[in-house]
Design a protein around this motif. Structure first.
Motif, PDB file in Angstrom:
ATOM      1  N   ILE B  19      -1.034 -15.150  -4.026  1.00 41.09           N
ATOM      2  CA  ILE B  19      -0.780 -13.901  -3.311  1.00 41.09           C
ATOM      3  C   ILE B  19      -1.581 -12.776  -3.946  1.00 41.09           C
ATOM      4  CG2 ILE B  19       0.959 -12.182  -2.640  1.00 41.09           C
ATOM      5  CD1 ILE B  19       3.059 -14.364  -2.826  1.00 41.09           C
ATOM      6  N   GLN B  20      -2.272 -12.031  -3.096  1.00 41.69           N
ATOM      7  CA  GLN B  20      -2.917 -10.822  -3.578  1.00 41.69           C
ATOM      8  C   GLN B  20      -2.537  -9.707  -2.633  1.00 41.69           C
ATOM      9  OE1 GLN B  20      -7.044 -11.275  -4.448  1.00 41.69           O
ATOM     10  NE2 GLN B  20      -6.469 -12.404  -6.283  1.00 41.69           N
ATOM     11  N   TYR B  21      -2.232  -8.555  -3.184  1.00 43.90           N
ATOM     12  CA  TYR B  21      -1.891  -7.418  -2.346  1.00 43.90           C
ATOM     13  C   TYR B  21      -2.518  -6.188  -2.965  1.00 43.90           C
ATOM     14  CZ  TYR B  21       0.705  -4.490   0.833  1.00 43.90           C
ATOM     15  OH  TYR B  21       1.027  -3.583   1.804  1.00 43.90           O
ATOM     16  N   ARG B  24      -1.297  -2.446  -3.510  1.00 41.30           N
ATOM     17  CA  ARG B  24      -0.487  -2.113  -4.671  1.00 41.30           C
ATOM     18  C   ARG B  24      -0.957  -2.910  -5.892  1.00 41.30           C
ATOM     19  NH1 ARG B  24       5.177  -0.149  -3.670  1.00 41.30           N
ATOM     20  NH2 ARG B  24       5.109   0.882  -1.665  1.00 41.30           N
ATOM     21  N   ARG B  51      -4.171  10.012  -4.604  1.00 35.86           N
ATOM     22  CA  ARG B  51      -3.856   8.673  -4.119  1.00 35.86           C
ATOM     23  C   ARG B  51      -4.285   8.528  -2.670  1.00 35.86           C
ATOM     24  NH1 ARG B  51       2.193   6.935  -5.903  1.00 35.86           N
ATOM     25  NH2 ARG B  51       2.369   8.237  -7.767  1.00 35.86           N
ATOM     26  N   CYS B  54      -2.836   3.973   0.254  1.00 38.60           N
ATOM     27  CA  CYS B  54      -1.735   3.456   1.049  1.00 38.60           C
ATOM     28  C   CYS B  54      -1.469   4.377   2.232  1.00 38.60           C
ATOM     29  CB  CYS B  54      -0.534   3.420   0.110  1.00 38.60           C
ATOM     30  SG  CYS B  54       0.910   2.681   0.790  1.00 38.60           S
ATOM     31  N   GLY B  55      -1.147   3.795   3.398  1.00 38.57           N
ATOM     32  CA  GLY B  55      -0.899   4.590   4.598  1.00 38.57           C
ATOM     33  C   GLY B  55       0.489   5.195   4.576  1.00 38.57           C
ATOM     34  N   LEU B 177      -1.083  -7.715   4.069  1.00 39.55           N
ATOM     35  CA  LEU B 177       0.213  -8.330   4.361  1.00 39.55           C
ATOM     36  C   LEU B 177       0.008  -9.725   4.931  1.00 39.55           C
ATOM     37  CD1 LEU B 177       3.294  -8.387   5.110  1.00 39.55           C
ATOM     38  CD2 LEU B 177       2.623  -7.358   7.275  1.00 39.55           C
ATOM     39  N   GLY B 180      -1.441 -12.120   2.204  1.00 37.17           N
ATOM     40  CA  GLY B 180      -0.413 -12.319   1.173  1.00 37.17           C
ATOM     41  C   GLY B 180       0.714 -13.211   1.672  1.00 37.17           C
TER      42      GLY B 180
END
Lengths: 479, 479
Positions: B19-21, B24, B51, B54-55, B177, B180
């Motif tokens: 898993i890679q996200y 974050r 930052r 991230c939406g 998403l 992952g």
């Protein structure tokens, strides 16, 4: 013309077909249908359905804790903090403190995946106070209820090791979150039976039997303990917990301690697995552990807010890193849920304006639990053919019921288990909705149901009377 | 003395290791560390971290919609409804209506697993209005954000069929998403590349290539489409959607339509997959489909509240029943999250007291999106070595950047991809936190990053200036 479905019962994830979750299963579905029928005026022998399927206190009429709901309102709409509204100062302070930890002061911003720093510190402080053992906020993961984090922890074990499939030991009776999640994950469930004849004791000899038999064909990797018990309501003694820890240590089992009812105990002391491990000293104090709590239970009982946590102890750093990554994909649990967990972890302190009201509210809640557990125990044991162990905590009773052979045969004809048949008849004839023991597990040949016991006094009495009347009638029908 | 870990990197669920996200991931972690260093007074060339990973609009300073937050406060603490507080009547009415649908009037009670009846009806009405095609509330499942229900839908496909492992087609670049979750589930990800040279067009020939190559060793079962694109920001034309539907029909692929940015579009019309399918008529109008929306995006942008839905169309009844059971094990999504989804599905109507303020608030939000998409497009294309397609919607830019060979070699020494190295240097030198293209996918040899673009005007300008200055400097360092 072709139009075969992409997804069919034959080609979907076959593990999913094995999931059963009786708490929201066919009995509840029928109860909801009956409620709709009643609204339409379909004649019944009763005027309303009494839902006792689920540990959902607010749905039974328990009032929310004022402090929690005031904080919730203020973090939702911060303009209220400076309004003329008569809100206690400690509520305002708490709301400000929580908003300070939200990015740009909005609960609508994502939090860190493991939860707001403030709330995780509060959880760690709560655990430290409870156990007298330090807790590290970095070991705390907030979730959408305990269910969410329990599922994540169980996901870690999905792997054949040494050519054998993984397996997890689960008490019987159990809370079907465990069986349902293990089914979904394709992990074998290894049953160990609690000893109903001895107040649902957790016997080490039974753990050993269960482990030994399962180990022939599976790699038993973890042990689930539910304390206080759900659906059984017993509280483990400290000695018993020590024995369980030793058992797990010797077989290198990871302990999952479902301790979500720790604040719903009538009289016995609660010992957390963590505390006992640390008190036992090395090597036990270095064992891995996952311990779960939720704001859905305890005095808050905010089921709908979906908030809980796991404390993960002594994980290998690379494993913990993987857990972090897995959790991050779903972004974060509800920030409002996190805010109420904060209130549960640190309720109003003595001397603060909200304290008196808070104390009165939780005293009442505790009083109800005390009365209902006693009444349920007494009433069930007074019904011929019923047996019920003393209820130390949780919010359930799990009485054993005799079901006559004639009724068992009738059930078989209808392709139901005898306890399902019994609960369905109870529902159809009285409107009382309880969940058959099949959904939780029981010794073959024995029959039970689980009922929530936290209804208001009159409603509870009405339910108990309905059950008694039904049962006596049932025994006459199937002599 | 033994104390091997129960869980090790070698024996845990090996899927989890993949898993890679990135949203974050390590870049954000370093940004958070830098923020802490700044607080401690560690000298940097910049005063604050910007930052853009991230939406998360509220985290960028977008103000919550007043109507939503007032409703939230009232359902949280219903005593406010009858207080002297100056709250518009339509807010009070909405709060009462929602509480009427909560068991015993508490948001602390569990809702049905698929969500409150009222809210599911509202979602169905929203879809009906949008598409001019009926929607059935029983096909709607509310979730903890769209992520939660996307994961549940993907879980259905975990099954070898015909001796081949399952696979799901995902656009590249994609929102991680998908990658992952597919990693966690052990389902193969089949990449199809969007055409950067043609405004990120989705070319059917590329779908065909991708499907053909993957089908040799996998059973390709589903097709993910992200419209509007994340991170790419393009909006699909109606013609293109028709072609995609025909492609999926011919290969019996289940379409997952991630349409979460449908309310974040600057000018082009949005066509839902459902609407186009129905307009195409049989057999397309009978195809299975999962379409996702969330209250975390659009004008509400309530990320922290975790609320979203999937509409599941034309599932085989037994499959839908299985989906219901799987969802029920986790009880229900946050009831407060459901309440805000209700507000998003049915905002204040013209003539109601909250309407004017609501209209002003969303007009401002839309204006910001319009300005930032234009400025980002213009600015990025004015930086030598940058290329950026027009941004139709979403809240991101995904510029392509030239990275000199010298810098690529430097990255390799540090065991990083060139774009990771670039983004890390950008962060270290300017405090701007964007996510490398590696996290979303890109044509081999090309490099990108994703940046959120919804910062306040000054902050956005500061960020764009910082990026330009950094890049010019970077090109001098690695000529």
């Amino acid at each position: 013309m072709k139009l075969e479905k992409c997804l069919t019962e034959e080609n979907i994830n076959q593990n999913l077909l094995n999931i059963q979750y009786a708490v929201r299963g066919p009995i509840l579905q029928r109860a909801l249908q009956i409620e709709r029928e009643l609204v339409k005026g379909v004649p019944k022998r009763f005027e309303r359905v009494v839902r006792a399927n689920c540990g959902d206190c607010h749905a039974l009429g328990q009032k929310p804790i004022t402090f929690i709901r005031q904080v919730l309102a203020l973090v939702s709409f911060p303009e209220l903090i400076s309004s003329r509204l008569d809100i206690p100062q400690d509520v305002k302070d708490r709301a400000k403190e929580l908003l300070d930890d939200c990015t740009k002061g909005s609960v609508g911003s994502y939090s860190p995946s493991n939860g707001l720093n403030l709330v995780r510190s509060r959880v760690a402080q709560y655990i430290t106070n409870r156990d007298g053992v330090p807790s590290n906020p970095d070991d705390i993961y907030l979730g959408s209820g305990a269910s969410d984090v329990i599922k994540s922890v169980l996901t870690l074990f999905v792997e054949d090791v040494g050519g054998k499939p993984p397996a997890v030991m689960v008490p019987i009776p159990q809370y079907p979150l465990f069986s349902g999640t293990l089914s979904e994950l394709g992990v074998r469930q290894v049953d160990y039976y609690l000893d109903e004849e001895h107040d649902w004791a957790l016997q080490i000899s039974e753990l050993e039997r269960s482990w030994r038999e399962a180990s022939i064909e599976s790699n038993v990797r973890a042990l689930v303990v539910i304390n206080p018990g759900n659906p059984t309501g017993q509280v483990l003694t400290r000695d018993n917990i020590e024995q369980i820890i030793k058992f797990a240590y010797e077989r290198n089992l990871f302990i999952l301690a479902d301790e979500v009812y720790q604040e719903n105990i009538v009289s016995k002391p609660f010992h957390s697995f963590k505390k006992v491990m640390f008190e036992m000293g090395a090597p036990y104090s270095r064992m891995e552990l996952a311990s779960f709590l939720t704001a859905s239970k305890g005095w808050a009982a905010e089921c709908g807010l979906r908030s809980g946590y796991v404390e993960l102890l002594h994980l290998q750093p690379s494993v913990q890193k993987t857990f972090n990554t897995m959790r991050s994909v779903m972004q974060c649990p509800s920030v409002l849920g996190q805010c109420i967990l904060d209130c549960v972890m640190k309720p109003p302190s003595p001397g603060k304006p909200s304290h008196n009201q808070f104390i009165n509210e939780i005293r009442d809640i505790h009083q109800v639990l005390k009365e209902r557990t006693a009444t349920a125990y007494k009433t069930f044991n007074s019904i011929p053919g019923y047996f019920c162990n003393p209820i130390d905590g949780s919010m359930f009773a799990y009485p054993r019921i005799e079901i006559p052979v004639e009724a068992q045969l009738e059930a078989k004809k209808l392709n139901m288990s005898p306890d399902e048949f019994y609960c369905l008849r109870l529902l159809e004839e009285t409107g009382v909705c309880v969940i058959p023991g099949t959904g939780f597990g029981q010794l073959p040949g024995s029959f039970h149901f689980r009922t929530t016991i936290l209804h208001p006094k009159d409603e509870f009495q009405y339910m108990m009377d309905s059950i008694r009347r039904f049962h006596l009638n049932f025994m006459q029908l199937y002599p």
